[in-house]
Design an enzyme around this catalytic site. Structure first.
Site, PDB file in Angstrom:
ATOM      1  N   ILE A  27      57.637  44.990  42.736  1.00 36.94           N
ATOM      2  CA  ILE A  27      58.910  44.271  42.864  1.00 36.94           C
ATOM      3  C   ILE A  27      59.946  44.877  41.928  1.00 36.94           C
ATOM      4  O   ILE A  27      61.111  45.050  42.298  1.00 36.94           O
ATOM      5  CB  ILE A  27      58.706  42.777  42.543  1.00 36.94           C
ATOM      6  CG1 ILE A  27      57.824  42.113  43.601  1.00 36.94           C
ATOM      7  CG2 ILE A  27      60.055  42.056  42.443  1.00 36.94           C
ATOM      8  CD1 ILE A  27      57.428  40.693  43.267  1.00 36.94           C
ATOM      9  N   ASP A  71      53.755  47.550  26.323  1.00 34.84           N
ATOM     10  CA  ASP A  71      52.642  46.637  26.564  1.00 34.84           C
ATOM     11  C   ASP A  71      52.841  45.479  25.594  1.00 34.84           C
ATOM     12  O   ASP A  71      52.818  45.675  24.377  1.00 34.84           O
ATOM     13  CB  ASP A  71      51.308  47.352  26.298  1.00 34.84           C
ATOM     14  CG  ASP A  71      50.095  46.463  26.547  1.00 34.84           C
ATOM     15  OD1 ASP A  71      50.236  45.219  26.587  1.00 34.84           O
ATOM     16  OD2 ASP A  71      48.988  47.019  26.679  1.00 34.84           O
ATOM     17  N   TYR A 162      45.434  30.626  42.790  1.00 36.82           N
ATOM     18  CA  TYR A 162      46.476  31.046  41.849  1.00 36.82           C
ATOM     19  C   TYR A 162      46.189  30.515  40.444  1.00 36.82           C
ATOM     20  O   TYR A 162      46.566  31.112  39.448  1.00 36.82           O
ATOM     21  CB  TYR A 162      47.843  30.583  42.352  1.00 36.82           C
ATOM     22  CG  TYR A 162      48.997  31.388  41.802  1.00 36.82           C
ATOM     23  CD1 TYR A 162      49.056  32.763  41.964  1.00 36.82           C
ATOM     24  CD2 TYR A 162      50.047  30.770  41.120  1.00 36.82           C
ATOM     25  CE1 TYR A 162      50.109  33.507  41.472  1.00 36.82           C
ATOM     26  CE2 TYR A 162      51.106  31.504  40.629  1.00 36.82           C
ATOM     27  CZ  TYR A 162      51.137  32.870  40.806  1.00 36.82           C
ATOM     28  OH  TYR A 162      52.182  33.594  40.302  1.00 36.82           O
ATOM     29  N   LYS A 169      53.499  30.179  35.282  1.00 33.15           N
ATOM     30  CA  LYS A 169      54.773  30.327  35.987  1.00 33.15           C
ATOM     31  C   LYS A 169      55.602  29.037  35.923  1.00 33.15           C
ATOM     32  O   LYS A 169      56.834  29.091  35.875  1.00 33.15           O
ATOM     33  CB  LYS A 169      54.534  30.720  37.444  1.00 33.15           C
ATOM     34  CG  LYS A 169      53.944  32.111  37.631  1.00 33.15           C
ATOM     35  CD  LYS A 169      54.878  33.210  37.152  1.00 33.15           C
ATOM     36  CE  LYS A 169      54.351  34.585  37.543  1.00 33.15           C
ATOM     37  NZ  LYS A 169      55.227  35.687  37.079  1.00 33.15           N
ATOM     38  N   ALA A 202      49.606  43.708  41.324  1.00 33.96           N
ATOM     39  CA  ALA A 202      49.300  42.471  40.596  1.00 33.96           C
ATOM     40  C   ALA A 202      48.663  41.435  41.520  1.00 33.96           C
ATOM     41  O   ALA A 202      47.737  40.726  41.136  1.00 33.96           O
ATOM     42  CB  ALA A 202      50.562  41.915  39.965  1.00 33.96           C
TER      43      ALA A 202
END
Length: 261
Positions: A27, A71, A162, A169, A202
């Site tokens: 993305i 990172d 998920y 999130k 991912a």
């Protein structure tokens, strides 16, 4: 990439950082390509030496003037990136955060059973890292700017498999609202971008993800899966001054998937 009105270079003069490009299916790469097509300068990071060989050709394609490792689990790397931006540009107009991580055993297990170390690492990379980057970007956005992070429908509704990432999130989306309220007086907008399911690296860590893609295409009113270029074009619009009074939102780019029961 062919982008409507790309010839107009609507983001010419804008400088920003995009974090999270892993390969040409990311993305973040869709965003980088869109911003470059519209005339913006793009600083790019890569996770580690293993990822560098995939990301470096992409950075060269968009003529990234800054290309550094980042990172979030390596001490001081994020500070080093912003030090380089300060030294080279002295300012920043946009920030795109497109990273998330959960240890495999924590992601695969129930939220109820999440170990503390797995939970903390998930939150550090998937939520706190955006807050930290925003803190470092704020003083560079002297004329205002825009900050973006990537979320998913699983923050709002329970999505099978998920798991702990949905919790992270949800925290990320809440952080976006608080940060938008805090940074708004400085002309800085903050958004969470919520694409529909995408076949990214991912996403490959989520069990039964192919079935989720089929379901999304069948259920979405548009009857179409979102692509990385769709996300990039939408984020580029939100970074433009024409969107200066839009902030604190979770923006769904999913063909309407989230509106259908």
């Amino acid at each position: 990439m062919t982008l409507p009105l790309a010839q107009a270079k609507l983001l010419a003069g804008k400088k920003g950082l995009i974090v999270g490009i892993a390969n040409d299916q990311s993305i973040a790469w869709g965003c980088a390509r869109a911003f470059h097509a519209l005339g913006a300068e793009v600083a790019v990071t890569y996770l580690n030496d293993k990822a560098k060989r995939f990301v470096e050709p992409l950075a060269q394609e968009i003529e990234a003037p800054i290309f550094l490792p980042l990172d979030m689990l390596v001490p001081d790397q994020v500070e080093a990136v912003f030090e380089e931006i300060t030294a080279k540009w002295g300012e920043l107009d946009y920030l795109i955060h497109s990273i998330a991580f959960a240890p495999r055993d924590t992601l695969a297990g129930r939220v109820t059973d999440a170990p503390l170390d797995g939970f903390l690492k998930t939150m550090e990379v998937s939520c706190w890292s955006f807050m930290r980057m925003a803190h470092l970007a704020e003083p560079l956005m002297k004329k205002g700017g825009a900050m973006f992070t990537m979320t998913y429908y699983g923050a709002e509704m329970v999505v099978e498999n998920y798991n702990i990432m949905g919790v992270a999130k949800a925290a990320l989306e809440s952080a976006v609202r608080y940060m938008a309220a805090e940074l708004g007086p400085k002309g800085i907008r903050v958004h969470a971008i919520s694409p529909g399911p995408l076949a990214t690296r991912a996403a490959s860590g989520i069990p039964e993800f192919d079935e989720l893609l089929v379901k999304a295409e069948r259920k979405a009113p548009a009857r179409e899966l979102v692509g990385i270029d769709d996300v990039g074009a939408a984020v580029a619009f939100l970074a433009h001054d024409a969107a200066r009074l839009i902030t604190g939102q979770t923006i769904y780019i999913d063909g309407g998937y989230h509106i259908v029961d």
